[in-house]
Design a protein around this motif. Sequence first.
Motif, short mmCIF file in Angstrom:
data_model
loop_
_atom_site.label_atom_id
_atom_site.label_comp_id
_atom_site.label_asym_id
_atom_site.label_seq_id
_atom_site.Cartn_x
_atom_site.Cartn_y
_atom_site.Cartn_z
N SER A 102 0.89 -1.17 0.00
CA SER A 102 0.00 0.00 0.00
C SER A 102 0.92 1.21 0.00
O SER A 102 2.15 1.06 0.00
CB SER A 102 -0.87 0.03 1.26
N THR A 117 1.78 2.98 2.31
CA THR A 117 2.65 3.10 3.51
C THR A 117 3.88 2.20 3.43
O THR A 117 4.73 2.25 4.32
CB THR A 117 1.89 2.73 4.81
N GLN A 118 3.98 1.37 2.42
CA GLN A 118 5.14 0.48 2.29
C GLN A 118 6.43 1.29 2.42
O GLN A 118 6.48 2.47 2.05
CB GLN A 118 5.12 -0.20 0.93
N TYR A 119 7.49 0.62 2.87
CA TYR A 119 8.77 1.32 2.99
C TYR A 119 9.82 0.64 2.10
O TYR A 119 10.38 -0.39 2.47
CB TYR A 119 9.22 1.34 4.46
N GLN A 143 6.07 4.23 -3.76
CA GLN A 143 4.79 4.08 -3.05
C GLN A 143 3.61 4.41 -3.95
O GLN A 143 2.54 3.81 -3.84
CB GLN A 143 4.75 5.00 -1.83
N LYS A 146 9.47 4.41 9.60
CA LYS A 146 8.72 3.99 8.40
C LYS A 146 8.19 2.55 8.56
O LYS A 146 7.07 2.25 8.15
CB LYS A 146 9.64 4.01 7.16
N ALA A 186 5.15 2.72 10.80
CA ALA A 186 3.95 3.31 10.19
C ALA A 186 3.20 2.27 9.36
O ALA A 186 1.97 2.16 9.42
CB ALA A 186 4.33 4.51 9.33
N THR A 187 3.94 1.48 8.60
CA THR A 187 3.28 0.49 7.75
C THR A 187 2.77 -0.68 8.59
O THR A 187 1.71 -1.25 8.31
CB THR A 187 4.20 0.08 6.56
N GLU A 204 -0.58 0.40 10.02
CA GLU A 204 -1.67 0.28 9.06
C GLU A 204 -2.16 -1.17 8.97
O GLU A 204 -3.38 -1.43 8.93
CB GLU A 204 -1.22 0.77 7.67
#
Length: 324
Positions: A188, A190-192, A223, A304, A307-308, A311
């Motif tokens: 998505s 938010t992927q890093y 992203q 990062k 964050a993912t 989600e």
Amino acid sequence: MKDPVRIAITGGAGQISYSLIFRIAAGDMLGPDQPVILQLLEIPQAMEALNGVVMEINDCAFPLVRDIVATDDPNVAFKDIDYGLLVGSKPRGPGMERKDLLEANAAIFSVQGKALNDHASRDVKVLVVGNPANTNALIASCNAPDLDAGQFTAMTRLDHNRAMTQLAQKTGRHVNDVESLIVWGNHSATQYPDISQCRVDGKPALELVERDWYESDFIPTVQQRGAAIIKARGASSAASAAAAAIDHMHDWALGSDGIVSMSIPADGSYGIEEGIIYSYPVRCKGGSYEIVQGFEIDAFSREKMQATENELREERAAVEHLLG
Ligand code: NAX
């Protein structure tokens, strides 16, 4: 010649499958010496279109295709399968909230998880492509208690491949020169995509590019690549998604050349606790995958990765009641 293996592909009449099925049939996934039986699943409304696809497969006279099953029943499609590529899913409709989309797909993937549990080979390897892929894979896995959770994976290989090319182009090298690139987390926005461990032609990638390019250009470009393709093509990524699905399954079955990214059940590695399907750096060998351990995670990466992860935990919470 080897005995044929059974491969289920769901969403068989869709865009990605229109590329994927023909490449599998040609031997690109499991090699030119591996005959296949294709078991294609669609919804009843798309069966006529699926029959058209079957006619085209037949018209190719592929030497490796031993049989084709076309059905709208997951119990038939998943019977004795060795590989399951779960591509079909419900797209976001007008006015649909993210939560509605999660729920609609959760219903599909819980049914498919049960059917896999009851009918697939005990060694089946499952790749979920249909979005939201990571959470759909989690739902399928939770509804298949007799199979190992590690048999359920989701696709972040397209993100990985996109990131490889962005970095290769920026540094004026070829993708073959790029190693140890990692996509962490969710498939998505938010992927890093992480190049902090990466080497290009043997040199640390972060010494070859400006920090600002990495943070403000590379990461958002990878992203948002799916949206950029839709804008340019007027349709979402299909051939590249199929190519990534082939890469994912090929490497899992036959071994990877170096580190690749796969969404797999989190096991506490890198501080990501169990309960979600999270993209990690892996190496594949002898039909299995292993998380590559030992990379140092700096504060930027940790934020990062967190964050993912957050989600994915939110997505899980939205479908908790369907986790079996
Ligand atoms: P299409 O809408 O062209 O095809 C999907 C097909 O799935 C349709 O033919 C539909 O009838 C079928 N389908 C729906 N529900 C089904 C069910 N319960 N059982 C069997 N078949 C069912 O979409 P396409 O472009 O092929 O994309 C398929 C999925 O891949 C989408 O969810 C898409 O968001 C996702 N993607 C995932 C990517 C990834 O990297 N993980 C990248 C590409 C793609 O966006």
